[in-house]
Structures are given as C-alpha cells and as structure tokens.
Design an enzyme around this catalytic site. Structure first.
Site, PDB file in Angstrom:
ATOM      1  N   GLU A   1       0.874   3.750   1.826  1.00 51.97           N
ATOM      2  CA  GLU A   1       1.402   4.303   3.156  1.00 51.97           C
ATOM      3  C   GLU A   1       2.516   3.234   3.499  1.00 51.97           C
ATOM      4  O   GLU A   1       3.337   4.011   4.188  1.00 51.97           O
ATOM      5  CB  GLU A   1       0.136   4.084   4.292  1.00 51.97           C
ATOM      6  CG  GLU A   1      -0.800   4.965   4.096  1.00 51.97           C
ATOM      7  CD  GLU A   1      -2.016   4.122   3.097  1.00 51.97           C
ATOM      8  OE1 GLU A   1      -3.233   4.337   3.683  1.00 51.97           O
ATOM      9  OE2 GLU A   1      -1.819   3.510   2.360  1.00 51.97           O
TER      10      GLU A   1
ATOM     11  N   HIS B   1       0.744  -1.232  -0.055  1.00 52.86           N
ATOM     12  CA  HIS B   1       0.172  -0.043  -0.041  1.00 52.86           C
ATOM     13  C   HIS B   1       0.975   1.273   0.006  1.00 52.86           C
ATOM     14  O   HIS B   1       1.973   0.989   0.351  1.00 52.86           O
ATOM     15  CB  HIS B   1      -0.996  -0.069   1.053  1.00 52.86           C
ATOM     16  CG  HIS B   1      -1.934  -1.089   1.214  1.00 52.86           C
ATOM     17  ND1 HIS B   1      -3.094  -0.879   1.998  1.00 52.86           N
ATOM     18  CD2 HIS B   1      -2.148  -2.094   0.455  1.00 52.86           C
ATOM     19  CE1 HIS B   1      -3.855  -1.927   1.789  1.00 52.86           C
ATOM     20  NE2 HIS B   1      -3.441  -2.716   0.920  1.00 52.86           N
TER      21      HIS B   1
ATOM     22  N   CYS C   1      -2.359  -0.564   7.208  1.00 52.58           N
ATOM     23  CA  CYS C   1      -1.717   0.898   7.422  1.00 52.58           C
ATOM     24  C   CYS C   1      -1.578   1.451   8.881  1.00 52.58           C
ATOM     25  O   CYS C   1      -0.557   1.926   9.299  1.00 52.58           O
ATOM     26  CB  CYS C   1      -1.979   1.788   6.432  1.00 52.58           C
ATOM     27  SG  CYS C   1      -1.791   0.545   4.431  1.00 52.58           S
TER      28      CYS C   1
ATOM     29  N   CYS D   1      -6.147   1.774   5.809  1.00 49.52           N
ATOM     30  CA  CYS D   1      -6.791   0.625   6.395  1.00 49.52           C
ATOM     31  C   CYS D   1      -6.243   0.112   7.870  1.00 49.52           C
ATOM     32  O   CYS D   1      -5.403   0.818   8.247  1.00 49.52           O
ATOM     33  CB  CYS D   1      -6.435  -0.418   5.150  1.00 49.52           C
ATOM     34  SG  CYS D   1      -4.717  -1.019   5.278  1.00 49.52           S
TER      35      CYS D   1
END
Length: 158
Positions: free
Chosen positions: A62, A60, A93, A90
C-alpha cells in the site's frame, strides 16, 4: 452471447490486478500482498510488498502504491482514487491512506489480529480524523486469503 462481459472497471477486475502483484511478492519470498491504485477507471500505480528486498519495514504494498500514485497524479492528495489491496491494511498503511485522502479502499482478506479497516480497529473511518474512506471488504477474499495461508504454511515448513 452466453459469455459474461468483463467489466474492466469492476472491483473484481482491479482486485485481480492486485492479486497479480501479490503473486510477484510470493515469488520474491515476501509476504504476498499486492496493491493497485485506480483513478477514473485506470490503474495509475501497482506495487507488492518489498520489506525484505528493500530492508525497509515501511515497504508495504500500500505504501509503495500510494507513493507511485502521488507521483502519477502530481499531488499528495488522492481524493479521486481507489486503493485495491489483497489484505486488510495495517495501522501504518491505514494512516497513510487517510492522510492521502483516498476515496475508496477495497480489500480481499481480513486481518483479525492487526487489520485497521474494521477487523481489529478502523482507522479508515475513525470519526475524529480529517478524512474517512469508503471501505469494501471481502472482494476475492477466498483467493487473497488462500495465497497468504499457502505462503505462511510454506514458511513454517522451512
């Protein structure tokens, strides 16, 4: 002198940089999420979702930005950093954000189904965890949300 002064240290500016990263994800066929990490008014990390490219569910924006920032700082603690991300983090993260002790998290579009910064749950400010982040939501939210909606509409049409 009627021209507005561009504040290169504003949340709006840094979110614009995160949006540039999200656009790169979109171009690659990835869910268009972008992230930047700023420290002392400077961007030290930039990333976009690369789950499909890397065949890695943890890639992801992040997560990738946090790793870059740790390398830039020379430590896993990011206590004087701010993370700008186009979509609400999410749970995965958010956990990494808490563990790296990011001071501020600024996001654009909320994620009512899975957002872990206040929408579905709030791991970033969970009272029993060892760190809590300042959270700012909705920065350039219309742009961030529009990019995500356009992407998923295109995916459904394929």
């Amino acid at each position: 002198m009627d021209e507005p002064v561009i504040d290169l240290h504003s949340d709006d500016y840094f979110m614009g940089e995160a949006l540039r990263q999200a656009a790169r994800a979109y171009e690659q066929g990835e869910v268009p999420v972008g992230a930047v990490v700023a420290r002392e008014g400077r961007i030290i990390a930039r990333a976009f979702n690369q789950v499909e490219m890397l065949k890695d569910a943890t890639a992801h924006a992040e997560m990738l930005a946090l790793t870059q920032a740790e390398n830039a700082v020379g430590d896993w603690r990011l206590t004087d950093c701010a993370l700008y991300v186009t979509k609400e983090p999410c749970p995965m993260c958010a956990g990494a954000i808490v563990h790296t002790r990011v001071a501020r998290v600024i996001f654009g579009a909320s994620d009512p189904k899975a957002g872990a910064a206040g929408s579905a749950l709030n791991l970033l400010q969970f009272p029993t965890l060892n760190h809590r982040c300042e959270v700012v939501s909705g920065v350039r939210g219309a742009q961030c949300g529009s990019l995500l909606r356009d992407f998923f509409q295109e995916q459904r049409q394929k």
